[in-house]
Design a protein around this motif. Structure first.
Motif, short mmCIF file in Angstrom:
data_model
loop_
_atom_site.label_atom_id
_atom_site.label_comp_id
_atom_site.label_asym_id
_atom_site.label_seq_id
_atom_site.Cartn_x
_atom_site.Cartn_y
_atom_site.Cartn_z
N CYS A 37 0.84 -1.19 0.00
CA CYS A 37 0.00 0.00 0.00
C CYS A 37 0.87 1.24 0.00
O CYS A 37 1.39 1.64 1.03
N LEU A 38 1.04 1.86 -1.15
CA LEU A 38 1.92 3.02 -1.24
C LEU A 38 1.11 4.31 -1.35
O LEU A 38 1.50 5.33 -0.85
N ALA A 39 -0.03 4.23 -2.04
CA ALA A 39 -0.83 5.42 -2.26
C ALA A 39 -2.05 5.41 -1.35
O ALA A 39 -2.50 4.35 -0.92
N THR A 40 -2.59 6.60 -1.06
CA THR A 40 -3.75 6.69 -0.18
C THR A 40 -4.96 7.24 -0.95
O THR A 40 -4.81 7.82 -2.02
N ILE A 41 -6.14 7.04 -0.37
CA ILE A 41 -7.38 7.47 -1.01
C ILE A 41 -8.40 7.71 0.10
O ILE A 41 -8.32 7.09 1.15
N ASP A 42 -9.34 8.64 -0.14
CA ASP A 42 -10.43 8.84 0.81
C ASP A 42 -11.45 7.72 0.61
O ASP A 42 -12.10 7.66 -0.44
N PRO A 43 -11.62 6.81 1.60
CA PRO A 43 -12.50 5.66 1.40
C PRO A 43 -13.97 6.04 1.18
O PRO A 43 -14.73 5.25 0.63
N VAL A 100 -14.40 -2.16 4.85
CA VAL A 100 -13.49 -2.78 5.82
C VAL A 100 -12.29 -3.40 5.08
O VAL A 100 -12.19 -3.31 3.87
N ILE A 101 -11.41 -4.02 5.84
CA ILE A 101 -10.26 -4.70 5.25
C ILE A 101 -10.73 -5.96 4.52
O ILE A 101 -11.50 -6.75 5.05
N HIS A 102 -10.29 -6.10 3.27
CA HIS A 102 -10.54 -7.32 2.51
C HIS A 102 -9.22 -7.88 2.02
O HIS A 102 -8.19 -7.19 2.04
N GLY A 103 -9.28 -9.12 1.54
CA GLY A 103 -8.12 -9.71 0.88
C GLY A 103 -8.32 -9.64 -0.62
O GLY A 103 -9.44 -9.44 -1.09
N PHE A 104 -7.22 -9.80 -1.36
CA PHE A 104 -7.33 -9.87 -2.82
C PHE A 104 -6.30 -10.87 -3.30
O PHE A 104 -5.12 -10.57 -3.44
N MET A 114 -3.43 -7.49 0.84
CA MET A 114 -4.41 -7.04 1.80
C MET A 114 -4.93 -5.70 1.27
O MET A 114 -4.14 -4.88 0.79
N VAL A 115 -6.23 -5.51 1.32
CA VAL A 115 -6.81 -4.26 0.83
C VAL A 115 -7.39 -3.52 2.02
O VAL A 115 -8.33 -4.00 2.66
N GLU A 116 -6.81 -2.36 2.33
CA GLU A 116 -7.20 -1.61 3.52
C GLU A 116 -7.92 -0.34 3.14
O GLU A 116 -7.50 0.35 2.20
N GLU A 139 -9.22 -12.29 3.76
CA GLU A 139 -9.25 -11.66 5.09
C GLU A 139 -10.69 -11.73 5.56
O GLU A 139 -11.59 -11.28 4.84
N TYR A 140 -10.91 -12.24 6.77
CA TYR A 140 -12.29 -12.34 7.24
C TYR A 140 -12.90 -10.94 7.34
O TYR A 140 -12.34 -10.06 7.98
#
Ligand code: CUA
Length: 156
Positions: A37-43, A100-104, A114-116, A139-140
């Motif tokens: 995770c290098l870049a950020t975004i407003d969720p 929420v946090i998901h997996g990919f 991991m997708v945060e 990720e649960y």
């Protein structure tokens, strides 16, 4: 107190402090976020933010990869739900989540992220073998976690 008892007590406390600092340093050294995770975004503004405003496959020129494949994850699905890519394509996955946090994980490849919320996860992979690849959440993330998947079809 016995002399040896004192020595072992000091040794024990010393070892405890040593290991706690090792754990502390290693846990916070990398800034406490997944390295992909290098870049950020407003969720809250994922739908309005490029490239997530138009998820899916895009051909790109002049980059180290041929395609960019953009996904939005949310409980309990991925957008797009199904993608077709040509055999041999070098694809950069660009993924974020709205909630929420998901997996990919793309089963059978080295794509496993991991997708945060608030972050953009990226990974490049080449698809040399035709067939169907499952994108899975590992990720649960709640009651529908086991139903969260998407499909990639690699075609000749
Ligand atoms: Cu999304 Cu588990």
């Amino acid at each position: 107190m016995h002399k040896y008892e004192k020595i072992w007590l000091v040794f024990g406390i010393g070892a405890l402090i040593f290991f706690l600092s090792v754990i502390g340093v290693s846990a916070f050294y990398l800034g406490n976020q997944p390295p992909s995770c290098l870049a950020t975004i407003d969720p809250d503004k994922v739908d309005q933010t490029a490239p997530f405003s138009e998820p899916g496959l895009k051909k790109v020129e002049g980059k180290d990869w041929d395609y960019e494949l953009v996904y939005v994850a949310q409980a309990f699905s991925y957008t797009p739900n199904e993608v077709e890519i040509p055999k041999g394509a070098k694809v950069k996955f660009i993924v974020t989540t709205k909630d929420v946090i998901h997996g990919f994980e793309v089963a059978g490849t080295n794509v496993n992220m991991m997708v945060e919320p608030g972050y953009i996860s990226e990974k490049v992979a080449t698809f040399d073998k035709p067939g169907e690849y499952l994108v899975l959440c590992n990720e649960y993330c709640g009651a529908g976690h086991h139903m969260m998947y998407s499909k990639i079809k690699v075609v000749d």
